[in-house]
Scaffold this motif. Structure first.
Motif, PDB file in Angstrom:
ATOM      1  N   ALA A  97       0.811  -1.220   0.000  1.00 48.57           N
ATOM      2  CA  ALA A  97       0.000   0.000   0.000  1.00 48.57           C
ATOM      3  C   ALA A  97       0.845   1.271   0.000  1.00 48.57           C
ATOM      4  N   ALA A  98       2.157   1.154   0.194  1.00 48.33           N
ATOM      5  CA  ALA A  98       3.028   2.328   0.169  1.00 48.33           C
ATOM      6  C   ALA A  98       3.163   2.901  -1.234  1.00 48.33           C
ATOM      7  N   TYR A  99       2.701   2.158  -2.228  1.00 47.32           N
ATOM      8  CA  TYR A  99       2.800   2.596  -3.623  1.00 47.32           C
ATOM      9  C   TYR A  99       1.461   3.125  -4.113  1.00 47.32           C
ATOM     10  N   ASP A 100       1.517   3.848  -5.220  1.00 47.02           N
ATOM     11  CA  ASP A 100       0.283   4.292  -5.860  1.00 47.02           C
ATOM     12  C   ASP A 100      -0.319   3.176  -6.706  1.00 47.02           C
ATOM     13  N   PHE A 101       0.570   2.436  -7.391  1.00 47.05           N
ATOM     14  CA  PHE A 101       0.084   1.422  -8.329  1.00 47.05           C
ATOM     15  C   PHE A 101       0.974   0.178  -8.335  1.00 47.05           C
ATOM     16  N   THR A 102       0.356  -0.929  -8.703  1.00 45.48           N
ATOM     17  CA  THR A 102       1.112  -2.107  -9.120  1.00 45.48           C
ATOM     18  C   THR A 102       1.031  -2.192 -10.639  1.00 45.48           C
ATOM     19  N   LEU A 103       2.033  -2.806 -11.236  1.00 49.57           N
ATOM     20  CA  LEU A 103       2.068  -2.956 -12.682  1.00 49.57           C
ATOM     21  C   LEU A 103       2.519  -4.383 -12.996  1.00 49.57           C
ATOM     22  N   ASN A 104       1.644  -5.137 -13.652  1.00 50.98           N
ATOM     23  CA  ASN A 104       1.943  -6.518 -14.016  1.00 50.98           C
ATOM     24  C   ASN A 104       1.872  -6.666 -15.535  1.00 50.98           C
ATOM     25  N   PRO A 105       3.013  -6.738 -16.209  1.00 50.57           N
ATOM     26  CA  PRO A 105       2.996  -6.857 -17.672  1.00 50.57           C
ATOM     27  C   PRO A 105       2.379  -8.166 -18.156  1.00 50.57           C
ATOM     28  N   TYR A 106       2.458  -9.182 -17.304  1.00 52.89           N
ATOM     29  CA  TYR A 106       1.975 -10.516 -17.664  1.00 52.89           C
ATOM     30  C   TYR A 106       1.005 -11.028 -16.599  1.00 52.89           C
ATOM     31  N   ARG A 107       0.227 -12.022 -16.996  1.00 50.82           N
ATOM     32  CA  ARG A 107      -0.478 -12.861 -16.021  1.00 50.82           C
ATOM     33  C   ARG A 107       0.161 -14.234 -16.099  1.00 50.82           C
ATOM     34  N   GLY A 108       0.299 -14.863 -14.963  1.00 52.72           N
ATOM     35  CA  GLY A 108       0.985 -16.145 -14.935  1.00 52.72           C
ATOM     36  C   GLY A 108       2.484 -15.943 -14.832  1.00 52.72           C
ATOM     37  N   CYS A 109       3.194 -17.003 -14.472  1.00 55.69           N
ATOM     38  CA  CYS A 109       4.646 -16.918 -14.351  1.00 55.69           C
ATOM     39  C   CYS A 109       5.252 -18.279 -14.641  1.00 55.69           C
ATOM     40  N   GLN A 110       6.160 -18.315 -15.583  1.00 57.56           N
ATOM     41  CA  GLN A 110       6.763 -19.579 -15.998  1.00 57.56           C
ATOM     42  C   GLN A 110       7.639 -20.216 -14.923  1.00 57.56           C
ATOM     43  N   TYR A 111       8.064 -19.439 -13.939  1.00 57.30           N
ATOM     44  CA  TYR A 111       8.890 -20.034 -12.889  1.00 57.30           C
ATOM     45  C   TYR A 111       8.080 -21.009 -12.032  1.00 57.30           C
ATOM     46  N   GLY A 112       6.797 -20.752 -11.874  1.00 60.49           N
ATOM     47  CA  GLY A 112       5.900 -21.714 -11.227  1.00 60.49           C
ATOM     48  C   GLY A 112       6.348 -22.168  -9.851  1.00 60.49           C
ATOM     49  N   CYS A 113       6.892 -21.278  -9.040  1.00 58.75           N
ATOM     50  CA  CYS A 113       7.412 -21.671  -7.730  1.00 58.75           C
ATOM     51  C   CYS A 113       6.331 -22.339  -6.883  1.00 58.75           C
ATOM     52  N   SER A 114       6.729 -23.354  -6.160  1.00 61.71           N
ATOM     53  CA  SER A 114       5.754 -24.181  -5.431  1.00 61.71           C
ATOM     54  C   SER A 114       4.963 -23.400  -4.404  1.00 61.71           C
ATOM     55  N   TYR A 115       5.547 -22.343  -3.859  1.00 60.12           N
ATOM     56  CA  TYR A 115       4.921 -21.601  -2.768  1.00 60.12           C
ATOM     57  C   TYR A 115       4.182 -20.355  -3.226  1.00 60.12           C
ATOM     58  N   CYS A 116       4.215 -20.039  -4.526  1.00 63.36           N
ATOM     59  CA  CYS A 116       3.784 -18.715  -4.981  1.00 63.36           C
ATOM     60  C   CYS A 116       2.294 -18.447  -4.746  1.00 63.36           C
ATOM     61  N   TYR A 117       2.016 -17.401  -3.967  1.00 63.10           N
ATOM     62  CA  TYR A 117       0.643 -17.013  -3.666  1.00 63.10           C
ATOM     63  C   TYR A 117      -0.100 -16.517  -4.904  1.00 63.10           C
ATOM     64  N   ALA A 118       0.647 -16.049  -5.925  1.00 60.90           N
ATOM     65  CA  ALA A 118       0.009 -15.433  -7.095  1.00 60.90           C
ATOM     66  C   ALA A 118      -0.832 -16.420  -7.893  1.00 60.90           C
ATOM     67  N   ALA A 119      -0.601 -17.713  -7.711  1.00 59.82           N
ATOM     68  CA  ALA A 119      -1.412 -18.705  -8.410  1.00 59.82           C
ATOM     69  C   ALA A 119      -2.889 -18.547  -8.083  1.00 59.82           C
ATOM     70  N   ALA A 120      -3.174 -17.992  -6.906  1.00 58.28           N
ATOM     71  CA  ALA A 120      -4.566 -17.802  -6.483  1.00 58.28           C
ATOM     72  C   ALA A 120      -5.323 -16.851  -7.395  1.00 58.28           C
ATOM     73  N   PHE A 121      -4.606 -16.027  -8.155  1.00 59.31           N
ATOM     74  CA  PHE A 121      -5.254 -15.036  -8.999  1.00 59.31           C
ATOM     75  C   PHE A 121      -5.306 -15.472 -10.462  1.00 59.31           C
ATOM     76  N   SER A 122      -5.197 -16.768 -10.686  1.00 61.34           N
ATOM     77  CA  SER A 122      -5.309 -17.324 -12.037  1.00 61.34           C
ATOM     78  C   SER A 122      -6.725 -17.129 -12.573  1.00 61.34           C
ATOM     79  N   PRO A 123      -6.902 -17.104 -13.901  1.00 56.83           N
ATOM     80  CA  PRO A 123      -8.232 -16.885 -14.479  1.00 56.83           C
ATOM     81  C   PRO A 123      -9.270 -17.944 -14.115  1.00 56.83           C
TER      82      PRO A 123
END
Length: 312
Positions: free
Chosen positions: A44-70
């Motif tokens: 929240a210290a920032y004004d914006f987030t910027l994500n050029p892509y959705r998904g990530c090829q690294y596919g780390c086992s712990y990655c919370y971002a998987a929860a935001f898949s389509p």
């Protein structure tokens, strides 16, 4: 608005076809209406987030971002698909000038990225992140201050863009290195770059950016989540961390089964028993490691969790 159906991850006729295969990943293109998203919560210290892509090829086992898949199928297949935003440059340019119309002398604070790696392998071919950096730098030609930018990555590909990075007056690079042991990295994030490659990338950035010719970025190493480091590697790892001006540590996100909730994936939890010597007393392991950081890295800022992800 009809839900997008991605080829390979839907029932019936898909509305988005696979553009190409890049390694093991299906690559899709998609138009976007907005690129800058209001930052909340952990960043929240920032004004914006910027994500050029959705998904990530690294596919780390712990990655919370998987929860935001389509969808659930894509969540389960995290790491094997990536969506690039086809019109990202045009959208970012419009959004930046909209910001400056209201705040002509105040640069936006941008965190790139919160749910993807902007330098995942596909970036080496497509170059979207590089083109977005160019858009951010172009505003200076029209008399506006360049955005304050933090780049979160685990990829040595970032060194490709040193010519652009050195033009940002306010830039912090967060290099993710959750463990100092290659054996642990291969268990938790087998597709990601080696630990050595990540440290080398930091060294290259520091060596090639001349303070008399450009702006030297701030460097954080984010040990998030903090994974075990074998005792035989621990001292060497901590000594190497001195290359940064800030170290950020954080434990795992709580686990949830619901989608759209930032959480640790089950894949990581299945690895934990292999490191019972660490996780049997996880809180104690965390505290002891932090104490060693503080003791050995007297000239490096040590921060925990949310407070470590700000620019300053």
């Amino acid at each position: 608005m009809a839900k997008i159906r991605y080829e390979g991850y839907c029932e019936g006729e898909p509305t988005r076809l696979v553009r190409e295969k890049f390694g093991n990943a299906n690559v899709y293109g998609q138009q976007t209406k907005s690129l800058l998203t209001k930052a909340t919560g952990f960043i929240a210290a920032y004004d914006f987030t910027l994500n050029p892509y959705r998904g990530c090829q690294y596919g780390c086992s712990y990655c919370y971002a998987a929860a935001f898949s389509p969808n659930d199928k894509m969540r389960q297949d995290w790491g094997n698909w990536v969506i690039f935003k086809e019109n990202a440059e045009e959208v970012l340019s419009k959004e930046l000038y909209k910001w400056y119309a209201k705040n002509p002398q105040t640069p936006p604070r941008i965190y790139m990225s919160s749910v993807t790696d902007p330098y995942q392998p596909f970036e080496s071919r497509y170059g979207l992140t590089r083109r977005l950096l160019e858009v951010m730098l172009e505003v200076r030609d029209n008399g506006y201050p360049t955005p304050t930018l933090v780049i979160q990555t685990r990829s040595p590909i970032i060194t490709r863009d040193i010519d652009y990075l050195q033009r940002f007056q306010r830039l912090r690079i967060n290099m993710s290195i959750p463990t100092g042991s290659e054996l642990v990295r291969k268990d938790f994030e087998p597709r990601s770059p080696s630990i050595k490659a990540r440290f080398n990338a930091i060294s290259i950035i520091q060596q090639k950016i001349d303070a008399f010719k450009g702006f030297v970025p701030k460097i954080s190493i984010t040990i998030t989540p903090l994974l075990p480091t074998l005792l035989t590697d621990e001292t060497s790892f901590i000594d190497k961390l001195a290359i940064a001006d800030r170290i950020v540590i954080q434990d795992f996100h709580p686990s949830h089964n619901r989608s759209l909730i930032a959480s640790t994936r089950p894949e990581a939890n299945t690895v934990k028993p292999k490191y019972a010597w660490w996780y049997a007393s996880e809180e104690s392991s965390y505290i002891k490691f932090k104490e060693k950081l503080v003791s050995r890295l007297t000239h490096v800022e040590i921060k925990e969790g949310k407070e470590g992800f700000g620019y300053e």
